[in-house]
Motif scaffolding. Structure first.
Motif, PDB file in Angstrom:
ATOM      1  N   THR A 153       0.855  -1.170   0.072  1.00 22.62           N
ATOM      2  CA  THR A 153      -0.101  -0.075   0.006  1.00 22.62           C
ATOM      3  C   THR A 153       0.881   0.991  -0.038  1.00 22.62           C
ATOM      4  O   THR A 153       0.282   2.260  -0.582  1.00 22.62           O
ATOM      5  N   ASP A 154       1.945   0.922   0.573  1.00 24.67           N
ATOM      6  CA  ASP A 154       3.032   2.053   0.412  1.00 24.67           C
ATOM      7  C   ASP A 154       3.282   2.640  -0.718  1.00 24.67           C
ATOM      8  O   ASP A 154       3.464   3.767  -1.315  1.00 24.67           O
ATOM      9  N   TYR A 155       3.481   1.530  -1.622  1.00 28.18           N
ATOM     10  CA  TYR A 155       3.787   2.021  -3.196  1.00 28.18           C
ATOM     11  C   TYR A 155       2.755   2.907  -3.928  1.00 28.18           C
ATOM     12  O   TYR A 155       3.300   3.631  -4.662  1.00 28.18           O
ATOM     13  N   TYR A 156       1.335   2.751  -3.415  1.00 24.51           N
ATOM     14  CA  TYR A 156       0.479   3.425  -4.203  1.00 24.51           C
ATOM     15  C   TYR A 156       0.632   4.795  -3.780  1.00 24.51           C
ATOM     16  O   TYR A 156       0.101   5.690  -4.464  1.00 24.51           O
ATOM     17  N   PHE A 188      -3.770  -9.351  -2.809  1.00 28.46           N
ATOM     18  CA  PHE A 188      -2.933  -8.522  -3.471  1.00 28.46           C
ATOM     19  C   PHE A 188      -3.410  -8.221  -4.716  1.00 28.46           C
ATOM     20  O   PHE A 188      -3.435  -6.751  -4.921  1.00 28.46           O
ATOM     21  N   ILE A 189      -3.992  -8.885  -5.642  1.00 28.18           N
ATOM     22  CA  ILE A 189      -4.485  -8.971  -6.893  1.00 28.18           C
ATOM     23  C   ILE A 189      -5.823  -8.000  -6.572  1.00 28.18           C
ATOM     24  O   ILE A 189      -5.988  -7.088  -7.520  1.00 28.18           O
ATOM     25  N   LEU A 190      -6.598  -8.318  -5.603  1.00 33.94           N
ATOM     26  CA  LEU A 190      -8.080  -7.467  -5.430  1.00 33.94           C
ATOM     27  C   LEU A 190      -7.453  -6.045  -5.163  1.00 33.94           C
ATOM     28  O   LEU A 190      -8.376  -5.223  -5.486  1.00 33.94           O
ATOM     29  N   ILE A 191      -6.449  -5.995  -4.378  1.00 39.82           N
ATOM     30  CA  ILE A 191      -6.008  -4.320  -3.977  1.00 39.82           C
ATOM     31  C   ILE A 191      -5.582  -3.915  -5.150  1.00 39.82           C
ATOM     32  O   ILE A 191      -6.107  -2.834  -5.397  1.00 39.82           O
ATOM     33  N   ALA A 192      -4.959  -4.562  -5.954  1.00 38.56           N
ATOM     34  CA  ALA A 192      -4.453  -3.881  -7.227  1.00 38.56           C
ATOM     35  C   ALA A 192      -5.481  -3.568  -8.030  1.00 38.56           C
ATOM     36  O   ALA A 192      -5.512  -2.418  -8.855  1.00 38.56           O
ATOM     37  N   MET A 193      -6.414  -4.349  -8.260  1.00 41.64           N
ATOM     38  CA  MET A 193      -7.543  -4.092  -9.078  1.00 41.64           C
ATOM     39  C   MET A 193      -8.400  -2.804  -8.447  1.00 41.64           C
ATOM     40  O   MET A 193      -8.839  -2.131  -9.232  1.00 41.64           O
ATOM     41  N   SER A 205      -3.016  -4.337 -17.677  1.00 40.68           N
ATOM     42  CA  SER A 205      -1.192  -4.481 -17.642  1.00 40.68           C
ATOM     43  C   SER A 205      -0.991  -3.588 -16.468  1.00 40.68           C
ATOM     44  O   SER A 205       0.057  -4.235 -15.805  1.00 40.68           O
ATOM     45  N   LYS A 206      -1.690  -2.731 -15.902  1.00 41.68           N
ATOM     46  CA  LYS A 206      -1.278  -1.891 -14.929  1.00 41.68           C
ATOM     47  C   LYS A 206      -1.200  -2.886 -13.537  1.00 41.68           C
ATOM     48  O   LYS A 206      -0.522  -2.621 -12.668  1.00 41.68           O
ATOM     49  N   ILE A 207      -2.485  -3.659 -13.457  1.00 44.17           N
ATOM     50  CA  ILE A 207      -2.566  -4.578 -12.593  1.00 44.17           C
ATOM     51  C   ILE A 207      -1.631  -5.483 -12.336  1.00 44.17           C
ATOM     52  O   ILE A 207      -1.088  -5.956 -11.200  1.00 44.17           O
ATOM     53  N   LEU A 208      -1.586  -6.312 -13.415  1.00 45.17           N
ATOM     54  CA  LEU A 208      -0.396  -7.109 -13.677  1.00 45.17           C
ATOM     55  C   LEU A 208       1.053  -6.606 -13.124  1.00 45.17           C
ATOM     56  O   LEU A 208       1.744  -7.235 -12.692  1.00 45.17           O
ATOM     57  N   TYR A 209       1.552  -5.219 -13.656  1.00 42.95           N
ATOM     58  CA  TYR A 209       2.795  -4.686 -13.125  1.00 42.95           C
ATOM     59  C   TYR A 209       3.034  -4.523 -11.863  1.00 42.95           C
ATOM     60  O   TYR A 209       3.770  -4.806 -11.288  1.00 42.95           O
ATOM     61  N   ASN A 210       1.758  -3.994 -11.068  1.00 46.60           N
ATOM     62  CA  ASN A 210       1.913  -3.919  -9.754  1.00 46.60           C
ATOM     63  C   ASN A 210       1.914  -5.203  -8.850  1.00 46.60           C
ATOM     64  O   ASN A 210       2.162  -4.963  -7.444  1.00 46.60           O
TER      65      ASN A 210
END
Length: 519
Positions: A153-156, A188-193, A205-210
């Motif tokens: 979450t820091d990354y975002y 992690f995937i749900l948060i990225a979504m 592509s952004k979700i997969l990258y993150n």
């Protein structure tokens, strides 16, 4: 004048420290609560770590290559207080991860109150409860997941690739320690979504990258894991997938997800009569009210101050998902499906679920009671918190009494087999222990434990009808009041004239003792 604003962090820390200290003092005698802990302790005493790792690995238990050395560490010191200190440090590590995650994604007051409720509502039991079992090794994977979520979450907020890499390393480390943690990739995937602004598919592509570091590191480990399992298939039924009873698998998932609901272990204690009612009443004292009272007062003081997040619905969904995730894999194994059918109500993974149960509880309360809460409502909610905390605290004291009785027996048994007496008895002797079912109700484990300290070939039996009096029969009796052990050879009439007393026993004994009626 004391600056209350500056003093607040110190007061919060002090309240948390008191609750943590009280919890671990209340549960101080709760060790060797599961079969595996006794086995690990014996392996440490035998000094056979490397061969045990190789044996487990060759039976498909890949994670034991890392897990076993961690399991061994607390037992090297052969000290109950040291074991509990390691447990406390592990739990504090996890609580720190929980605090940091909520602080950075909600606010400080929410983080403090959630962490306080976590330890004030904490319950111990005999159901592979990680507050009192699998010290260090199984305890820390959830902390690794929590810190991994912190960095993710820091990354975002900061958009530093290093945060993604650290998060992925922590996540994969947790999966390497315990396979069920691999399922957290879902979270992690749900948060990225959720964090991908706009259409999910257009931002794929952004979700997969993150999440690509998490997916890549996990896949690399899975390749090694599955390749090893192919060479050395697992003979452990708790590590084999099973889809033969889907409805019961779902029931198992629900049971273990809710297995550490505060108050549930106390209910099990009463219903299953692990201790008598009089023993239960003896555990209720003025000291047990301190922590519930502190918790209720602080809850009254801080509940209105915590924020109601705008994304409370999605956070609630994440908490529920995070509670379910660690149980996904084990609920599709034959072993744990069978356990749940046999009235097992909690397991290792319930501990992991508990970390997200508390934030969910607080979040739901804040969603129902928004803004500044009126005093009567606050009093009612604080009373509820007091009752839950009291039930947990009294239950912990009751369970500790139950575990202490076993610990006293372990200590007495350990002392006698370490004594020179055992080195003087003939090989092939049968040790008759009529009032003891053996270490964790297992005579083979009891024999293995004794073999750690004596070279004699001896057998243990607790049923009179199985005794063979053509062999040397040694009767061993234990007095739970004085914690003394009387041991000596007996004949068919159970009379013993050459007995040995280990421990404090004030009563005068005759020269000939009837081992059936002693104590």
């Amino acid at each position: 004048m004391i600056n209350l604003k500056k003093a607040t962090p110190l007061l919060q820390f002090s309240a948390l420290a008191v609750c943590v200290l009280f919890f671990f003092l209340t549960t101080a005698d709760s060790v060797f609560t599961v079969h595996d802990d006794i086995v690990t302790y014996m392996q440490v005493q035998q000094g056979d770590l490397w061969n045990t790792i190789l044996s487990d690995a060759k039976h498909g238990r890949v994670c034991h290559i890392i897990l076993l050395p961690l399991l061994y560490i607390p037992y090297f010191f052969d000290s109950i207080p040291v074991i509990r200190v390691f447990s406390a440090l592990s739990v504090i590590f996890n609580m720190t991860g929980l605090y940091q995650l909520i602080k950075k994604n909600v606010d400080k007051n929410s983080a403090f109150l959630c962490t306080l409720l976590f330890i004030s509502f904490a319950c111990i039991s005999n159901q592979h409860n990680l507050f009192v079992s699998y010290t260090l090794a199984h305890q820390i994977p959830i902390g690794l997941i929590l810190f991994s979520l912190v960095h993710f979450t820091d990354y975002y907020r900061e958009e530093k690739t290093s945060s993604l890499i650290i998060s992925a390393i922590l996540f994969t480390s947790a999966a390497m320690l315990y396979e069920s943690m691999a399922a957290y990739i879902i979270l992690f995937i749900l948060i990225a979504m959720y964090k991908s602004d706009g259409n999910i598919f257009s931002n794929l592509s952004k979700i997969l990258y993150n999440t690509h570091f998490h997916i890549l590191f996990l896949l690399l480990y899975l390749v090694i894991y599955l390749a090893w399992r192919h060479m050395y298939p697992s003979d452990y039924d708790g590590a084999k997938l099973y889809f033969g009873n889907i409805p019961q698998s779902i029931i198992t998932m629900v049971i273990y997800t809710l297995g550490m609901t505060p108050g549930l272990p106390l209910g099990a204690m009463i219903l299953k009569k692990y201790i008598t009612f009089s023993e239960f009443i003896e555990n209720i004292n003025i000291g047990l009210i301190i922590i519930p009272l502190i918790t209720a007062v602080i809850f009254y003081r801080y509940f209105s101050k915590i924020n109601t997040p705008k994304n409370s619905r999605i956070l609630s969904l994440f908490c529920i998902t995070a509670m379910i995730i660690p149980n996904i894999i084990i609920c599709f194994t034959e072993k744990y499906v069978a356990w749940s059918q046999n009235n097992s109500y909690s397991y290792v993974t319930s501990f992991y679920s508990y970390f997200f149960m508390i934030p969910l509880f607080l979040l739901l309360l804040r969603c129902v009671f928004k803004g500044k809460v009126k005093k009567p409502t606050l009093i009612l909610l604080s009373s509820l918190v007091f009752v839950i905390s009291l039930a947990s605290t009294v239950g912990n004291a009751a369970w500790n009494t139950y575990f202490k009785k076993n610990l006293d027996r372990y200590n007495a048994f350990s002392a006698i087999v370490k004594n020179d007496y055992f080195d003087s008895i003939p090989d092939g002797s049968i040790i008759y222990i009529p009032d003891y079912n053996g270490i964790h109700n297992d005579m083979e484990i009891t024999k293995s434990f004794a073999k750690t300290y004596t070279t004699r070939d001896i057998y243990f039996e607790n049923k009179e009808e199985n005794l063979d009096f053509s062999k040397n029969i040694i009767c061993m009796r234990y007095d739970p009041i004085s914690h003394a052990v009387i041991i000596g050879s007996i004949d068919k009439s159970f009379m013993c004239s050459n007995f040995y007393v280990l421990g404090k026993y004030n009563a005068s004994l005759p020269e000939t003792v009837d081992m059936k009626n002693i104590f």
